[in-house]
Design an enzyme around this catalytic site. Structure first.
Site, PDB file in Angstrom:
ATOM      1  N   ASP A 113       0.836  -1.201   0.000  1.00  0.00           N
ATOM      2  CA  ASP A 113       0.000   0.000   0.000  1.00  0.00           C
ATOM      3  C   ASP A 113       0.875   1.257   0.000  1.00  0.00           C
ATOM      4  OD1 ASP A 113      -2.440  -1.614   0.415  1.00  0.00           O
ATOM      5  OD2 ASP A 113      -1.544  -1.978   2.372  1.00  0.00           O
ATOM      6  N   HIS A 141      -4.894  -3.448   6.570  1.00  0.00           N
ATOM      7  CA  HIS A 141      -4.752  -3.669   5.125  1.00  0.00           C
ATOM      8  C   HIS A 141      -6.117  -4.111   4.598  1.00  0.00           C
ATOM      9  CE1 HIS A 141      -3.025  -4.695   1.277  1.00  0.00           C
ATOM     10  NE2 HIS A 141      -3.561  -5.901   1.363  1.00  0.00           N
TER      11      HIS A 141
END
Length: 286
Positions: A113, A141
């Site tokens: 990410d 996440h």
């Protein structure tokens, strides 16, 4: 096992200078015996019509058993990186079932990410990835993760100044955050499968920086066990900006208090992770 043998053959064909020996096994007790670094790459994927809680519980069974195996056979200083989703809660289950290993040695990967955020900024500004610093991923996440640009700089200049003060808020909230949050889903839509090469690269980067140190004074994003930092409940696996040095990591002390918007985003992630923890409580003996 044939698929695994094929991977082993490809690794041999890469002629990596540091690769001396490959041992493959479908017995976790043999595979993790004496293990010093465990990269938990796989997990059960979400199937059609499957609710997130169902996915959490099915992976809970898998990671409960793997945690027990690590506790019994791995090196007591083993460092663990969990990639398989939902990685924060899978990591929580794993750690709670390996009480003889250090809790601080269990991490989950939000580096992908982080790297996605860097890449989006680089393409937006037409500047190199290498000059983008101080981006942070907070929380889980999941589609709620919070990619934070509060202190991000590009070539030493605040990102808000580069994007333009009048345009930045719209870009940040309506373009940047959704793109980072939804990038994984977009890749599935395009290639029919989840991220592979980028996830592998992020896993290597995460673990390399943890072991060998990250570039200072910049930080990287890692999901680690909270000790109460930033109001996050102790024990939860939560992504923070971190510094890595000397084979360990430390959570960054943010340079200024959170804005109301930042606090809202972080609390949303905290609520989600508490809900996930409660859903898998049967697999958390500690």
């Amino acid at each position: 096992m044939n698929a695994l043998r094929g991977v082993a053959m490809e690794l041999e064909d890469c002629a990596f200078p540091l690769l001396q020996e490959l041992n493959i096994s479908d017995d976790p007790n043999a595979a993790f015996d004496g293990c010093e670094i465990a990269l938990m790459v796989g997990s059960k994927p979400r199937g059609p019509g499957m609710e997130r809680n169902d996915l959490l519980k099915e992976n809970g069974v898998i990671f409960q058993k793997l945690g027990q195996v690590l506790n019994n056979v791995a090196n007591k200083n083993c460092k663990v990186t969990v990639v398989g989703n939902p990685c924060n809660t899978n990591c929580l289950i794993l750690a709670n079932n390996a009480p003889d290993l250090k809790l601080s040695n269990f991490t989950a990967m939000t580096r992908l990410d982080h790297d996605r955020g860097v890449s989006i900024l680089a393409r937006k500004t037409q500047l190199p990835n290498s000059v983008i610093n101080y981006l942070a991923i907070w929380g889980n996440h999941s589609s709620k993760l919070f990619p934070d640009l509060r202190f991000c700089k590009i070539h030493g200049v605040e990102v808000e100044e580069i994007i333009g003060e009048m345009r930045f808020d719209r870009f940040f909230k309506n373009e940047f955050i959704p793109k980072v949050q939804q990038r994984g889903a977009r890749i599935i839509d395009v290639r029919g499968a989840s991220s592979a090469a980028s996830a592998a690269n992020a896993c290597i980067s995460h673990t390399r920086d943890w072991l060998l140190g990250s570039s200072q004074p910049d930080w990287v994003s890692m999901a680690v066990a909270s000790s109460g930092e930033y109001g996050v409940e102790p024990g939860l696996i939560f992504s923070f900006p971190t510094w890595c040095k000397g084979g360990s990591y430390s959570i960054v002390s943010y340079p200024a208090p959170f804005s109301e918007y930042q606090q809202f985003q972080i609390e949303s992630n905290l609520d989600e992770l508490i809900s996930e923890r409660d859903a898998v409580s049967a697999y958390l003996p500690n």
